[in-house]
Structure formats: C-alpha cells, structure tokens
Design a protein around this motif. Structure first.
Motif, short mmCIF file in Angstrom:
data_model
loop_
_atom_site.label_atom_id
_atom_site.label_comp_id
_atom_site.label_asym_id
_atom_site.label_seq_id
_atom_site.Cartn_x
_atom_site.Cartn_y
_atom_site.Cartn_z
N PRO A 167 -9.62 -22.25 36.09
CA PRO A 167 -10.69 -22.70 35.20
C PRO A 167 -10.31 -23.99 34.48
O PRO A 167 -9.15 -24.21 34.15
CB PRO A 167 -10.85 -21.53 34.23
N LEU A 168 -11.30 -24.83 34.26
CA LEU A 168 -11.10 -26.09 33.56
C LEU A 168 -10.59 -25.83 32.14
O LEU A 168 -11.16 -25.02 31.41
CB LEU A 168 -12.41 -26.88 33.50
N GLU A 169 -9.51 -26.51 31.79
CA GLU A 169 -8.97 -26.38 30.43
C GLU A 169 -9.57 -27.44 29.53
O GLU A 169 -9.93 -28.55 29.96
CB GLU A 169 -7.44 -26.55 30.46
N TYR A 170 -9.68 -27.10 28.26
CA TYR A 170 -10.18 -28.05 27.26
C TYR A 170 -9.11 -28.28 26.21
O TYR A 170 -8.32 -27.39 25.92
CB TYR A 170 -11.44 -27.49 26.59
N PRO A 171 -9.08 -29.50 25.65
CA PRO A 171 -9.96 -30.62 25.97
C PRO A 171 -9.57 -31.30 27.28
O PRO A 171 -8.45 -31.14 27.77
CB PRO A 171 -9.74 -31.57 24.78
N THR A 172 -10.52 -32.05 27.83
CA THR A 172 -10.26 -32.85 29.02
C THR A 172 -10.99 -34.19 28.87
O THR A 172 -11.99 -34.28 28.15
CB THR A 172 -10.72 -32.12 30.29
N ILE A 173 -10.46 -35.19 29.54
CA ILE A 173 -11.15 -36.47 29.64
C ILE A 173 -11.95 -36.45 30.93
O ILE A 173 -11.46 -36.00 31.96
CB ILE A 173 -10.16 -37.65 29.64
N ALA A 174 -13.18 -36.93 30.89
CA ALA A 174 -14.02 -36.98 32.09
C ALA A 174 -14.46 -38.41 32.35
O ALA A 174 -14.96 -39.09 31.44
CB ALA A 174 -15.24 -36.07 31.93
N LEU A 175 -14.26 -38.86 33.57
CA LEU A 175 -14.72 -40.17 34.00
C LEU A 175 -15.87 -39.96 34.98
O LEU A 175 -15.66 -39.40 36.07
CB LEU A 175 -13.58 -40.95 34.69
N LEU A 176 -17.07 -40.37 34.60
CA LEU A 176 -18.26 -40.19 35.43
C LEU A 176 -18.71 -41.55 35.94
O LEU A 176 -19.01 -42.45 35.16
CB LEU A 176 -19.39 -39.54 34.62
N VAL A 177 -18.75 -41.68 37.26
CA VAL A 177 -19.05 -42.97 37.88
C VAL A 177 -20.13 -42.79 38.94
O VAL A 177 -19.90 -42.12 39.95
CB VAL A 177 -17.80 -43.59 38.53
N SER A 178 -21.30 -43.37 38.70
CA SER A 178 -22.40 -43.23 39.65
C SER A 178 -23.17 -44.54 39.73
O SER A 178 -22.77 -45.55 39.16
CB SER A 178 -23.33 -42.09 39.21
N GLY A 179 -24.29 -44.49 40.45
CA GLY A 179 -25.08 -45.70 40.59
C GLY A 179 -25.65 -46.20 39.28
O GLY A 179 -25.78 -47.40 39.07
N GLY A 180 -25.98 -45.29 38.37
CA GLY A 180 -26.61 -45.69 37.12
C GLY A 180 -25.76 -45.50 35.88
O GLY A 180 -26.13 -45.98 34.80
#
Length: 358
Positions: free
Chosen positions: A135-148
C-alpha cells in the motif's frame, strides 16, 4: 443495502471526461474490475491538438457504449452499484460538462449516491489499484505529467490532505511535446513520436534551456515548471539551421529536447523529496509512458534514496478507474456523497479532493 459510508469495499462506477478520452471504470474497493477507454485522439490528429468542441461531441457519442462495455467486462449491472463517481475538474469545460451531466442523470435515475472528485487526485488514486505492490505510504510526493497538466504535489493523505507544491506556469510538458513534434514535422500526438525519434539521437547534442531552474528562479519557482521557453529555443535552433542550409538532425533535436524536459521534471521532483524529507515519489499522467522519463527517474531516485512508484501505464493515462478508486476510498473513510449542486470546474484546485460534499 447498507449506507455507502459503511461499505468497506464499495462497487463504484467512475466517469472521466476531462480531455479527449472517455474513461469508464468499475472498482470494488481497491480491486479493478474494468477499465474501458474510448479515445478521440484520431479525430484531433487532423488539427494537431485537442479541439474542445470535438472532444465534447466524442464524449457524448462514446459514453453509453463505454458504460455498457465496462459493465459487461466487470460482470455487474447498474443496479449492483453502490455509487457513481465523476471528474468535476480540472479539464476542458465542455468535455467535463458531458461527464458531469451523465453522472448526475445516472445517479438520480438509479437512486445511487454520487461522488464528484478531482481529476489530479484521481491520478494518485490509480496507485491503489495495483494489488501486487505494498500500500502507498504517506506522505508522498507525486509528479503528475500529462498533456494538460504538469503538477508537483505533497500528498499527506489521499482523501483529506493534498498540497500543490508547484505547477506549470505556461505549457504543460505534454503540450510542449506536441508543439516540438510539429516543428520537426512529426504527427500528433507528439509524445510517442518524439520518443521514437529520440531513440536514435544524442541527448547531449544540443544544450537546450531548463526552464525555471536558474538560481534566480528558485526562490519563487522552486517547484514550478515552464516549457514555453524550451519550445521557443527549439524553434529558434531549427530556424537557424534552416537559414544556414543545414539538414535538421531530427533524432538529435528530439533527444536533446526530451532530455531537457526530463531533467527539469526529475530534478524538481527529487528536490521536493529532499526538501520535505519524503523518501517516496509517485509518477502519474500520460507522459509517464515516456521511457526516458521513467528510466532517469528510477536511476536518479535510487541514488537519492527515494522509492519510486509507477502505476501500470493503462492507469497513468486519463481513465475512469482512477476516479472510481478515489470515490471508493472516500466512501470507505466515511465521507458522504456530493450534492447535485456541483458543476464542471475547469480550474478546480487540487486541494479540493471531493466537490460539494453533503
């Protein structure tokens, strides 16, 4: 039937229409049952980019058959559902309206609770649909990269506490790939085309600028991104080469451009991990399909002592399963449904995980 707030593994149908993909997903708690995606990418290719009106019309045409396909794959009926979930934003306003209207109509007609959620937080929720990992542990850094979107987030808790650290101030990374592909005479969408061309190129051939990475930028824009200047630098380089009568080395330009984008994305994400003392990084969004981005992230993160999580690529692009998963987590945590007062919000802030809660 028990109230949704008491269901630990709710059966949820999620609707995602924020851009050019009609996503319908069905989950039972953290178990993925179906992930149906109808893309209108081919319709946009003739224009070299997403046309909002074309996207909205394509969603209208694809919604019903996509819902039927998802139900068939999951082997459930509409009456079996515990809840309906939908992306309220951010995204293209017209495209979002189609999904929101459909979700409201479906929920009301079935008498099911409706959860309006944030598209970007949905990308994080995609990670919980990978049962083979811890399971994903918190805290976490998230990098979201998409077209928009190009966003860097500090996730302390998926359902209650997501902080925006930085985002693009102009073009998103995906938009930059599309525009540079056009400069090089490559077809839309640009990401896969740049990736293919770059495979035979030298990423050190041309030193393109790294946006918002100078010391003078760091105080105000340490976690922000800018790719407009990089796109312009590529255009100017091509113009000079053409004026001098030189043949454009497409592979080298593509590889050097890609390297500049990847360098900025990875550097800023790992800087956030170091600054905030978070040894975990989650990647999400369609641009994560770029192999060089994944490889460099894994290599540099290992050297920095940071663990990287990457959902399956089928869950990185826009999809309804991630929306359903986020709603399922909200239900399991005791959150009530959204009221019908919400609408499509093209600029919905990432801190608003659930919209219009009851």
């Amino acid at each position: 039937m028990p109230e949704p707030s008491t269901i630990r593994e709710p059966l949820v149908l999620g609707i995602e229409t924020s851009c050019d993909e009609t996503g319908i997903g069905i989950v039972r708690g953290r178990t993925l049952l179906s992930n149906t995606i109808a893309s209108s990418m081919d319709e946009h290719a003739r224009y070299g980019g997403v046309v909002p009106e074309v996207a909205a019309r394509a969603h209208l045409e694809a919604l019903q058959p996509s819902i039927e396909a998802a139900l068939a794959e999951a082997e459930v009926t509409l009456d079996d559902l515990d809840a309906v979930a939908v992306t309220s934003g951010p995204g293209l306003a017209g495209a979002l309206m189609v999904g929101v209207g459909a979700a409201k109509g479906l929920a009301v007609s079935l008498g099911k609770p409706l959860y309006a959620v944030n598209h970007l937080v949905g990308h994080i929720a995609a990670d919980i649909l990978t049962p083979e990992t811890e399971p994903l542990e918190y805290p976490t850094i998230a990098l979201l990269v998409s077209g928009g979107h190009t966003s860097l987030l500090h996730v302390r808790d998926l359902t209650t506490d997501v902080e925006l650290l930085g985002e693009t101030v102009d073009d998103a990374a995906g938009e930059a790939f599309d525009k540079v592909a056009r400069l090089l005479g490559l077809p839309y969408p640009g990401g896969p085309q740049i990736d293919r061309a770059a495979a035979d190129g030298d990423p050190t051939a041309i030193r393109f600028p790294r946006g918002l990475s100078r010391a003078s930028d760091m105080a105000k824009h340490r976690y922000d991104f800018s790719f407009s200047g990089l796109k312009t630098a590529v255009a100017r380089w091509i113009e000079r080469a053409q004026a001098e009568g030189r043949e454009i080395p497409v592979a080298d330009v593509a590889a050097s451009f890609r390297e500049a984008v990847v360098d900025v994305l990875v550097s800023k994400a790992l800087a956030a991990c170091e600054d905030l003392g978070v040894p975990r990084l989650l990647l999400g969004g369609g641009v994560i399909a770029n192999r060089r981005l994944r490889d460099v992230t894994l290599e540099r993160a290992e050297a920095a002592g940071v663990t990287v999580r990457i959902p399956p690529l089928s869950l990185c692009t826009d999809n309804g399963a991630m929306i359903a998963a986020l709603a399922a987590e909200l239900i399991a945590s005791g959150r009530g449904p959204s009221t019908l007062a919400f609408g499509a919000d093209s600029t919905l802030p990432v801190t608003e995980i659930q919209v219009s809660p009851a």
